[in-house]
Design a protein around this motif. Structure first.
Motif, PDB file in Angstrom:
ATOM      1  N   LEU A  95     -31.282  23.900  15.976  1.00 14.00           N
ATOM      2  CA  LEU A  95     -29.880  24.323  15.799  1.00 14.00           C
ATOM      3  C   LEU A  95     -29.428  25.205  16.967  1.00 14.00           C
ATOM      4  N   GLU A 115     -25.490   9.849  13.819  1.00 13.69           N
ATOM      5  CA  GLU A 115     -24.760  11.113  13.919  1.00 13.69           C
ATOM      6  C   GLU A 115     -24.208  11.373  15.323  1.00 13.69           C
ATOM      7  N   TYR A 141     -27.150  22.404   6.104  1.00 14.72           N
ATOM      8  CA  TYR A 141     -27.805  21.310   6.823  1.00 14.72           C
ATOM      9  C   TYR A 141     -28.836  21.914   7.779  1.00 14.72           C
ATOM     10  N   ASN A 177     -24.021  13.583   0.428  1.00 18.03           N
ATOM     11  CA  ASN A 177     -22.741  14.006   0.990  1.00 18.03           C
ATOM     12  C   ASN A 177     -21.889  12.750   1.197  1.00 18.03           C
ATOM     13  N   THR A 232     -25.577  22.739   0.327  1.00 21.02           N
ATOM     14  CA  THR A 232     -24.570  22.639   1.405  1.00 21.02           C
ATOM     15  C   THR A 232     -25.081  23.027   2.796  1.00 21.02           C
ATOM     16  N   PRO A 292     -16.078   9.215  25.402  1.00 23.19           N
ATOM     17  CA  PRO A 292     -17.097   8.520  26.178  1.00 23.19           C
ATOM     18  C   PRO A 292     -18.261   7.933  25.365  1.00 23.19           C
ATOM     19  N   TYR A 326     -13.030  15.915  23.797  1.00 15.17           N
ATOM     20  CA  TYR A 326     -14.007  14.917  24.266  1.00 15.17           C
ATOM     21  C   TYR A 326     -14.252  13.857  23.198  1.00 15.17           C
ATOM     22  N   HIS A 327     -14.428  14.299  21.933  1.00 10.63           N
ATOM     23  CA  HIS A 327     -14.730  13.370  20.842  1.00 10.63           C
ATOM     24  C   HIS A 327     -13.475  12.922  20.087  1.00 10.63           C
ATOM     25  N   GLY A 328     -12.302  13.350  20.549  1.00 11.65           N
ATOM     26  CA  GLY A 328     -11.062  13.026  19.838  1.00 11.65           C
ATOM     27  C   GLY A 328     -10.693  11.559  19.973  1.00 11.65           C
ATOM     28  N   PRO A 329      -9.657  11.138  19.235  1.00 11.21           N
ATOM     29  CA  PRO A 329      -9.247   9.724  19.279  1.00 11.21           C
ATOM     30  C   PRO A 329      -8.768   9.317  20.673  1.00 11.21           C
ATOM     31  N   ASN A 330      -9.026   8.067  21.022  1.00 13.32           N
ATOM     32  CA  ASN A 330      -8.521   7.532  22.290  1.00 13.32           C
ATOM     33  C   ASN A 330      -7.037   7.192  22.149  1.00 13.32           C
ATOM     34  N   ALA A 335     -14.177  10.404  16.741  1.00 13.77           N
ATOM     35  CA  ALA A 335     -13.155   9.358  16.649  1.00 13.77           C
ATOM     36  C   ALA A 335     -13.164   8.469  17.888  1.00 13.77           C
ATOM     37  N   GLY A 336     -13.349   9.074  19.063  1.00 15.09           N
ATOM     38  CA  GLY A 336     -13.285   8.296  20.304  1.00 15.09           C
ATOM     39  C   GLY A 336     -14.077   8.975  21.394  1.00 15.09           C
ATOM     40  N   ARG A 342      -7.501  14.488  27.203  1.00 15.20           N
ATOM     41  CA  ARG A 342      -8.347  13.377  27.651  1.00 15.20           C
ATOM     42  C   ARG A 342      -7.505  12.113  27.721  1.00 15.20           C
ATOM     43  N   GLU A 352     -20.082  18.846  15.938  1.00 13.71           N
ATOM     44  CA  GLU A 352     -19.026  19.515  15.184  1.00 13.71           C
ATOM     45  C   GLU A 352     -19.516  20.849  14.615  1.00 13.71           C
ATOM     46  N   PRO A 386     -24.884  25.097   9.645  1.00  8.51           N
ATOM     47  CA  PRO A 386     -24.037  23.902   9.560  1.00  8.51           C
ATOM     48  C   PRO A 386     -23.946  23.398   8.122  1.00  8.51           C
ATOM     49  N   GLU A 387     -22.806  22.818   7.795  1.00  2.91           N
ATOM     50  CA  GLU A 387     -22.611  22.308   6.430  1.00  2.91           C
ATOM     51  C   GLU A 387     -22.529  20.797   6.403  1.00  2.91           C
ATOM     52  N   GLN A 388     -22.753  20.179   7.543  1.00  2.99           N
ATOM     53  CA  GLN A 388     -22.786  18.716   7.627  1.00  2.99           C
ATOM     54  C   GLN A 388     -23.626  18.346   8.850  1.00  2.99           C
ATOM     55  N   PRO A 389     -24.083  17.090   8.943  1.00  3.59           N
ATOM     56  CA  PRO A 389     -25.096  16.743   9.945  1.00  3.59           C
ATOM     57  C   PRO A 389     -24.612  16.385  11.360  1.00  3.59           C
ATOM     58  N   VAL A 390     -23.317  16.398  11.623  1.00  6.92           N
ATOM     59  CA  VAL A 390     -22.875  16.011  12.968  1.00  6.92           C
ATOM     60  C   VAL A 390     -22.830  17.273  13.837  1.00  6.92           C
ATOM     61  N   LEU A 391     -23.811  17.417  14.727  1.00  4.93           N
ATOM     62  CA  LEU A 391     -23.980  18.703  15.422  1.00  4.93           C
ATOM     63  C   LEU A 391     -22.965  18.933  16.535  1.00  4.93           C
ATOM     64  N   MET A 441     -11.300   8.445  29.854  1.00  6.46           N
ATOM     65  CA  MET A 441     -12.616   8.861  29.400  1.00  6.46           C
ATOM     66  C   MET A 441     -12.940  10.312  29.777  1.00  6.46           C
TER      67      MET A 441
END
Lengths: 300, 278
Positions: B72, A41, A111, A79, A109, A49, B147-151, A46-47, B215, B112, B105-110, B218
């Motif tokens: 959380l 996780e 988490y 999911n 739904t 550091p 920060y987490h967007g596409p390169n 997407a990208g 960004r 986000e 949260p509704e999904q596990p990627v925190l 990096m």
């Protein structure tokens, strides 16, 4: 890109969880470390550091991929979007091992970000088996299932945990990740014997071991209540239980989990070295026993 | 046997092969009951969840309640460190707890988790006297997404020297995907410098700020933009040609300086490509 990477296979040595605090130290010093484990996780953006560092580290080290969010033990369907993101991380980094938990974290739904316990019944057995089938088919890899740490007991359970796991392996062909600290925590919390648990565990399916620190508390009746906190050194009795485990499983890749109050690199690396020491003394004891029995030892 | 509620019937409609319906229903109810109290301390310990004496144990079930809320809230503190520092630790934890209960949260990627925090703060009556907090949360959320967007590799700042000056008006600028514009009535760049210990480039107007977050490699960079430059950037990001964007902005801002605006955006390295429209 892949051609520059070291082989994916994890050695039967100590390894540590990969933490952002240690990225620079690892890349600058290239320390001698068996492997790094990542939480799937944490690498689903997407990208940016996190991927930049992990790409660089993967060139020099094998990694194991550990999911915490699939909710394998839940009553709801998996999911699908999240499952697809797990597969993306696996495809991107080619981990030597891929594991998840005998636990649930999502319901209706929501988490919950915790590894929640389930009763062991015919119904939950079928749920877990169906979910593991789906994961292994979709991700295209064998999954290792990890035994949980538990704080409560379910009155409705009809299976012992070791039997439940054995049955899951039989029906899905998954492997097992044996968390020795979880064994110690759960057995202590339920008033059982950690040694008995290890002795009854289907060790022939174990492909990885976890070790971590726990926090000692007590419940309202004064019984010990250990919390699987991953915030300190591995406790001495857990190291002893680990040695007993290794005698049964043989040498296995062994992860030190330290996820809160993260220590300096040197302290963390020292913990992993202690696992190497246990594995080494097991190997030496085996060799000596074999010599005393007069077994033929092939020269290297 | 009493009739199962419709929601439970729906949940188990796709299962039920080989297992008695009654068992499936009671299993689903078990998960419902265990879940119900995780974020709500007023809900009692679920039936059948016991300690060593066979009785429900508040302390043991409480470990899960605590893990859920504390982890959380920790995730929110990690995602919104400036808001955390501005309101203080205790206030932040209480605020985040309210948020988590209202928008779990509704999904596990925190990384986000917390997309609705800015809106939540804006509608939170006790914080009505601190209207800038909403914008700080929006900026931190934008920072995370970038920060987490596409390169993507940005074009060199001197890219325009390679384009025929006669065709410059038809040039189309494609931004790198990891970029956001945040509008505020408050001096966000000052707040950012003080609470995130990171510099903000570009202009620092006294009020009505626009911050460009992007960004190019990096590191995430923040650039303060004047209103007219921001309007111009927005049109270019939308796909307007340089000529179209410059004309539209000039009509609203009489002191708009095209070469200065282009220089500012090119040195922020927010463009992935510049192409002349055929």
């Amino acid at each position: 890109m892949c051609a520059q990477r070291v082989n994916a296979k994890l050695p039967a040595r100590g390894g540590v969880g990969l933490k952002a605090d240690h990225y620079h130290r690892i890349l600058n010093d290239k320390p001698d470390m068996g492997f790094f484990e990542i939480h799937a996780e944490n690498y689903m953006g997407a990208g940016g550091p996190p991927h930049g560092y992990l790409e660089a580290i993967r060139r020099d080290y094998p990694i194991s991929l550990h999911g915490v969010g699939l909710s394998i033990g839940g009553a709801d369907p998996l999911n699908k979007e999240h499952l697809s993101r797990v597969k993306d991380v696996a495809d991107r980094y080619d981990p030597g091992l891929f594991s998840e938990h005998l636990a649930w974290s999502t319901h209706d739904t929501e988490y919950f970000n915790d590894l929640l316990p389930l009763p062991y019944t015919e119904v939950t057995l079928q749920q877990v088996v169906d979910h593991i089938d789906e994961v292994q088919t979709f991700v295209g890899r064998q999954m290792l299932l990890e035994n949980p740490s538990a704080y409560v007991i379910f009155k409705e359970s009809t299976y012992e945990e070791t039997e439940f796991l054995r049955e899951i392996v039989k029906r899905t062909g998954c492997g097992l990740l044996l968390d020795v600290n979880n064994v110690f925590v759960s057995a202590t919390n339920s008033g059982g014997s950690p040694e008995d648990y290890v002795d009854r565990f289907p060790v022939e399916h174990v492909q990885e071991i976890h070790l971590g620190g726990h926090a000692p508390e007590t419940d309202e009746l004064g019984y010990p209540l250990l919390i699987d906190a991953h915030d300190r050194k591995v406790a001495d009795p857990v190291w002893s239980l680990y040695a007993r485990t290794i005698d049964r499983t043989g040498p296995q890749p062994t992860l030190i989990e330290w996820d809160a109050n993260i220590p300096t690199w040197d302290i963390l690396a020292y913990e992993a070295e202690q696992a190497d020491v246990v594995i080494q003394s097991h190997i030496e004891a085996q060799a000596k026993a074999s010599e005393m029995r007069g077994d033929h030892v092939p020269s290297a | 046997m009493s009739q199962a509620p419709d929601s439970i019937k729906e949940k188990i409609a796709l299962k039920g092969f080989g297992v008695p319906l009654q068992d499936l229903q009671s299993n689903m109810q078990g998960f419902d009951m265990f879940s119900d109290g995780l974020m709500n301390p007023a809900v009692p310990v679920p039936d059948g969840v016991v300690g060593r004496d066979g009785h429900p144990s508040e302390k043991r079930y409480g470990v899960y309640r605590n893990n859920v809320m504390a982890s959380l809230i920790d995730a929110m503190a990690a995602n919104f460190p400036a808001v955390h520092d501005l309101v203080g630790r205790d206030y932040f934890r209480a605020l985040a707890a309210e948020f988590v209960r209202k928008h779990p949260p509704e999904q596990p990627v925190l990384s986000e988790f917390g997309g609705k925090f800015s809106e939540f703060i804006g509608a939170f009556p006790p914080l009505a006297d601190y209207p800038y907090l909403k914008d700080v949360a929006a900026l931190e959320w934008a920072w995370l997404r970038v920060y987490h967007g596409p390169n993507a590799t940005p074009v060199a700042p001197d890219v325009l020297s390679k384009i025929d000056p006669a065709k410059l008006g038809d040039a189309v600028f494609t931004p790198i995907p990891a970029h956001r514009l945040i509008y505020s009535r408050f001096p966000l760049s000052e707040i950012w410098k003080q609470n995130r210990s990171e510099d903000v480039g570009g202009v620092t107007p006294e009020a009505d700020q626009v911050i460009l977050i992007c960004r190019p490699d990096m590191d995430v960079t923040l650039t303060g933009l004047a209103q007219d430059v921001a309007a111009f950037a927005d049109l270019l990001f939308f796909g307007k040609t340089l000529g179209e964007a410059a004309e539209a902005v000039s009509s609203s801002y009489k002191f708009f300086d095209l070469s200065q605006a282009l220089g500012c955006l090119l040195s922020a390295r927010v463009f992935a490509s510049v192409d002349v429209k055929a």
